[in-house]
Design an enzyme around this catalytic site. Structure first.
Site, PDB file in Angstrom:
ATOM      1  N   CYS A   1     -26.293   9.436   2.516  1.00 16.40           N
ATOM      2  CA  CYS A   1     -25.625   8.712   1.439  1.00 16.40           C
ATOM      3  C   CYS A   1     -26.523   8.598   0.213  1.00 16.40           C
ATOM      4  CB  CYS A   1     -25.213   7.319   1.904  1.00 16.40           C
ATOM      5  SG  CYS A   1     -24.285   6.399   0.655  1.00 16.40           S
ATOM      6  N   CYS A  47     -19.295   6.860   5.206  1.00 15.39           N
ATOM      7  CA  CYS A  47     -19.480   5.438   5.529  1.00 15.39           C
ATOM      8  C   CYS A  47     -18.382   4.978   6.476  1.00 15.39           C
ATOM      9  CB  CYS A  47     -19.481   4.606   4.248  1.00 15.39           C
ATOM     10  SG  CYS A  47     -20.098   2.923   4.487  1.00 15.39           S
ATOM     11  N   LYS A  73       0.840  -1.204   0.000  1.00 18.95           N
ATOM     12  CA  LYS A  73       0.000   0.000   0.000  1.00 18.95           C
ATOM     13  C   LYS A  73       0.871   1.248   0.000  1.00 18.95           C
ATOM     14  CE  LYS A  73      -1.154   2.309   3.436  1.00 18.95           C
ATOM     15  NZ  LYS A  73      -1.613   2.870   4.727  1.00 18.95           N
ATOM     16  N   CYS A 120     -27.423   0.200  -1.695  1.00 17.24           N
ATOM     17  CA  CYS A 120     -26.316  -0.388  -0.932  1.00 17.24           C
ATOM     18  C   CYS A 120     -26.783  -1.638  -0.196  1.00 17.24           C
ATOM     19  CB  CYS A 120     -25.771   0.631   0.059  1.00 17.24           C
ATOM     20  SG  CYS A 120     -24.447  -0.017   1.118  1.00 17.24           S
ATOM     21  N   CYS A 159     -25.761   6.794   6.746  1.00 19.86           N
ATOM     22  CA  CYS A 159     -26.623   6.315   5.667  1.00 19.86           C
ATOM     23  C   CYS A 159     -27.684   7.352   5.303  1.00 19.86           C
ATOM     24  CB  CYS A 159     -27.293   5.002   6.058  1.00 19.86           C
ATOM     25  SG  CYS A 159     -26.153   3.632   6.335  1.00 19.86           S
TER      26      CYS A 159
END
Length: 373
Positions: A313, A303, A232, A319, A310
């Site tokens: 969102c 999130c 990463k 979702c 939510c």
């Protein structure tokens, strides 16, 4: 001069002015930059050319290769895509363009510039070589550490290099070489595993001197040869140090969200590295860079692992992990903007005006309510 031989966490409050949106995705005007006619040509990097760039060319050149004008986009579904990718990703991408998040200012790629500014050092006063080195240090400190705590550690290092070591450039390889390991550990105390990371940094600095001409590596193999550097960190470093998008940087947020949406098989993606390999099998290469800052910022502010929003969102109707209770709850935007890690004032305004199939109203006390029709 460089010699050739040989837990308590502190969090920093990130202040974001009300109404400010992510600068990370603001397309910058560039000048004197090469034009690219194809992705294959874009993938080719002349390292000697990059090393010869001065600051005003270098930063614009790297940004041109790794930053898009993020906003509305239409994705044509493909048989190789997960069934919900084409419906979720464009909306997440749009949300992300209107949200200011910690990764935008104190994420590893931005951190050298953000912290230097606090000491009166402008972006173009940071030599590209020093930026690359500071980026590597920020990435090495970032493991299992919030961006805000990482920012405090980098601030401590910058302050020590300027005030104690009398180097007006701040963090440089020579300065870090002079700092004894116990002192280094004390300076980076805000991050997790600070004693171990101090040891990793000291070993890696010697490796940079011995094997990389006192600069950072130019390949993923070179980065992985450094103690304490994983894939990463390596892929993110390549992107912002050299403009090379050779792989996807998968952190905990990218890993978590890709599993949550089933963009990768959770049974096969046991680690972020598994997730990276599975993601690269089907994700178009033009999204390899942007998916990290998009999902990281989205995971930091909307999130979250705990306390998901939510109710704010745009994909809560498609979702697979939506919390119906969260969707229908009353949400105080003022409290969220004050206590949260980011700022989504502009997103709230956009959301209430454009979300289809819902009634959004902001009452006089600034409470945001979303009611499904």
């Amino acid at each position: 001069m460089v010699r050739r031989s040989k837990r308590k966490r502190v969090e920093v409050e990130v202040e974001v002015e009300e109404g400010e949106v992510s600068k990370y995705f603001k397309k910058e005007e560039t000048s004197q930059l090469p034009e690219f006619s194809s992705r294959d040509e874009l993938d080719e990097v002349d390292i000697d050319m990059v090393k010869a760039m001065n600051a005003d060319i270098y930063y614009d050149w790297v940004n041109a290769r790794t930053k898009d004008d993020i906003g509305a986009i239409e994705i044509i579904d493909r048989p190789t895509f997960p069934r919900n990718f084409a419906s979720i990703y464009p909306k997440v991408r749009l949300m992300r363009s209107k949200i200011a998040t910690p990764v935008d200012t104190v994420g590893c790629a931005s951190l050298p510039i953000t912290v230097s500014k606090e000491f009166g050092i402008s972006r173009n006063d940071i030599t590209p070589k020093n930026y690359r080195f500071q980026l590597l240090i920020a990435l090495m400190l970032s493991s299992q550490t919030r961006d805000e705590a990482n920012a405090k550690a980098i601030h401590n290092l910058m302050e020590y290099c300027i005030e104690e070591l009398k180097n007006p450039e701040g963090i440089t390889l020579d300065c870090m070489f002079q700092i004894e390991e116990p002192v280094l550990a004390k300076l980076i105390y805000p991050v997790s595993f600070y004693t171990r990371k101090a040891m990793y940094i000291k070993k890696s600095i010697q490796r940079l001197v011995d094997d990389f001409d006192s600069d950072v590596p130019t390949t993923i193999e070179g980065y992985l040869s450094l103690t304490g550097v994983g894939p990463k960190m390596g892929y993110l470093a390549l992107q912002k140090a050299w403009g090379k998008v050779d792989g996807i940087g998968v952190d905990v947020h990218v890993d978590r969200l890709c599993k949550m949406w089933r963009w990768v098989d959770p049974a096969k993606a046991k680690t972020p590295e598994h997730t990276r390999k599975l993601l690269q099998e089907w994700l178009p290469r033009e999204f390899w860079y942007e998916i990290n800052p998009i999902l990281v910022g989205f995971g930091q502010v909307i999130c979250l692992p705990r306390g998901k929003r939510c109710d704010l969102c745009m994909v809560n109707n498609i979702c697979n992990a939506v919390d119906p209770k969260k969707v229908n709850q009353k949400s105080s935007s003022q409290n969220a903007l004050r206590k949260g890690r980011g700022n989504y004032a502009e997103w709230i305004d956009y959301f209430k005006q454009t979300t289809e199939g819902s009634d959004i109203s902001i009452e006089s006390d600034r409470k945001v309510t979303r009611k499904e029709l």
